[in-house]
Design a protein around this motif. Structure first.
Motif, PDB file in Angstrom:
ATOM      1  N   ILE B  50       0.855  -1.196   0.000  1.00 47.09           N
ATOM      2  CA  ILE B  50       0.000   0.000   0.000  1.00 47.09           C
ATOM      3  C   ILE B  50       0.886   1.240   0.000  1.00 47.09           C
ATOM      4  O   ILE B  50       0.667   2.190  -0.771  1.00 47.09           O
ATOM      5  N   LYS B  60      -4.740   7.049  -1.448  1.00 51.59           N
ATOM      6  CA  LYS B  60      -4.822   5.851  -0.608  1.00 51.59           C
ATOM      7  C   LYS B  60      -5.789   4.828  -1.211  1.00 51.59           C
ATOM      8  O   LYS B  60      -5.531   3.631  -1.183  1.00 51.59           O
ATOM      9  N   GLU B  64      -4.701   1.105  -2.224  1.00 53.21           N
ATOM     10  CA  GLU B  64      -5.330  -0.091  -1.643  1.00 53.21           C
ATOM     11  C   GLU B  64      -5.917  -0.983  -2.736  1.00 53.21           C
ATOM     12  O   GLU B  64      -5.878  -2.205  -2.653  1.00 53.21           O
ATOM     13  N   ASP B  65      -6.438  -0.322  -3.762  1.00 49.67           N
ATOM     14  CA  ASP B  65      -7.004  -1.064  -4.873  1.00 49.67           C
ATOM     15  C   ASP B  65      -5.920  -1.888  -5.584  1.00 49.67           C
ATOM     16  O   ASP B  65      -6.108  -3.067  -5.876  1.00 49.67           O
ATOM     17  N   THR B  67      -3.118  -2.856  -4.286  1.00 44.49           N
ATOM     18  CA  THR B  67      -2.652  -3.900  -3.363  1.00 44.49           C
ATOM     19  C   THR B  67      -3.582  -5.111  -3.404  1.00 44.49           C
ATOM     20  O   THR B  67      -3.129  -6.260  -3.414  1.00 44.49           O
ATOM     21  N   GLN B  68      -4.874  -4.843  -3.446  1.00 44.81           N
ATOM     22  CA  GLN B  68      -5.827  -5.953  -3.557  1.00 44.81           C
ATOM     23  C   GLN B  68      -5.586  -6.738  -4.845  1.00 44.81           C
ATOM     24  O   GLN B  68      -5.557  -7.966  -4.847  1.00 44.81           O
ATOM     25  N   GLU B  69      -5.390  -5.991  -5.912  1.00 41.27           N
ATOM     26  CA  GLU B  69      -5.170  -6.624  -7.215  1.00 41.27           C
ATOM     27  C   GLU B  69      -3.898  -7.484  -7.196  1.00 41.27           C
ATOM     28  O   GLU B  69      -3.876  -8.586  -7.755  1.00 41.27           O
TER      29      GLU B  69
END
Lengths: 156, 212
Positions: B50, B60, B64-65, B67-69
């Motif tokens: 992140i 942010k 975060e998006d 990082t999820q991916e």
């Protein structure tokens, strides 16, 4: 080593990325060179300042959102969607598939090329026969005469 | 959820007894469908990724998006990972790829928050680009905040590949060789990138360096 060369490798020296020999050379140089020592101090000071960039914390619900998204995407992977989203499992499987495809393209291309050449040869044979032979096309006499001619050509 | 402790399932695994809980052995376990191993890797790296992404994207939400991916991809492509090669360069090559794509998207659609923001110590965002060092004298700011802003601005001003090399070296602790693998570059290119980046940072922060 010259001051220019020393300053060029100072970052690698400070990051511990030099060979033992070069590291020692830089160390010795710095002990005796005020200019390079100052350069080294400025470099390391600015590098240390990057620590001022404070990390941000993930949102409190980040982890929960991630697992929800993962489960959702996993459930979408069932049935026909999984076929659509199929990805080769391993690098060797991809390589094998690639080799098979290239082999098939090669074989198909070779066959097409061979067929074209055969057709061309047949057409040229027919053309020559029609133009030069006094006998009707494809008659026994005409074929006999043509084969005699070819044999003669080969012998000479 | 795993949180701090290592689950018994993993503790008992022979592989971990031999190699410890290195990223690579966790990935080997995960390749064998051990989801706990994946959870440990997630816990270990999610905040780092992140932050890495945030330092490029300045959002942010986007960070975060991304990082999820990243973790969705790792989950799906676990079998593509070569257990003989180090994990972190592989991980950061995925992160860098996704961040680059996102930056390209942002350039194509500039109405999507291209503001340059940074964070103070509490993680609150503030804009850094419009503030010139010389023009902020009217507002009373501590020297520390000024330094933080200058550092953020200096890093933001680096070209994308130099910034990536700096962040990987400084914050992720990757060796030059690992950075080269993560960025798909030669070792000499990484050395050169870091040399230029550090020269730029030294110039940009010289005002503060003189004081130290």
């Amino acid at each position: 080593m010259t001051c220019e060369k020393i300053q060029e490798i100072l970052p690698a020296y400070q990051d511990g990325e030099l060979s033992a020999e070069n590291e020692q050379a830089v160390k010795t140089h710095l002990e005796g060179c005020e200019v390079c020592r100052r350069e080294a101090n400025l470099l390391s000071a600015s590098w240390e300042m990057l620590g001022e960039m404070k990390p941000i914390a993930p949102s409190p619900d980040f982890e929960a959102r991630f697992w929800a998204r993962l489960r959702q995407e996993e459930s979408n992977q069932t049935g026909w969607r999984s076929w659509l989203n199929w990805e080769p499992l391993t690098p060797w499987a991809v390589s094998l598939a690639g080799i098979v495809v290239i082999w098939m393209i090669g074989v198909t291309g070779g066959l097409i090329l061979f067929k074209n050449q055969s057709n061309r040869a047949a057409a040229s044979f027919n053309e020559r026969s029609v133009l030069t032979s006094p006998y009707p096309q494809n008659s026994i006499e005409q074929i006999f005469m043509e084969s005699q001619k070819i044999l003669k050509e080969k012998n000479t | 959820m795993l949180g701090s402790g290592m689950p018994d399932l993993i503790k008992d695994n022979q592989l971990l007894k031999e190699f410890g809980d290195s990223d690579e052995s966790l990935m080997i376990l995960f390749r064998q469908d051990n989801e706990d191993a994946f959870r440990i890797l997630f816990d270990r790296y999610c905040a780092r990724i992140i932050n890495f992404a945030f330092r490029f994207l300045n959002s942010k939400e986007d960070a975060e998006d991304i990082t999820q991916e990243v973790f969705v991809r790792i989950y799906r492509k676990k079998l593509i990972y070569n257990p003989k090669s180090p994990f972190r360069p592989w991980l950061y090559s995925i992160v860098s790829h996704l961040v680059s794509n996102k930056l390209r998207d942002k350039k194509r659609h500039p109405h999507h928050s291209l503001d340059w923001t940074a964070t103070d110590e509490e993680g609150n965002e503030f804009s850094v680009e419009p503030i010139e060092m010389g023009t902020s004298s009217e507002s009373v700011q501590s020297e520390r905040t000024e330094l933080t802003r200058s550092v953020q601005s200096a890093v933001q001003a680096l070209p994308q590949n130099q910034r990536a090399a700096v962040l990987l070296a400084k914050f992720e602790g990757l060796s030059y060789e690992e950075i080269a693998a993560a960025m798909g570059l030669s070792l000499s290119s990484v050395t050169s990138l870091l040399f230029r980046a550090r020269q730029t940072l030294k110039e940009a922060l010289s005002e503060f360096s003189q004081k130290t």
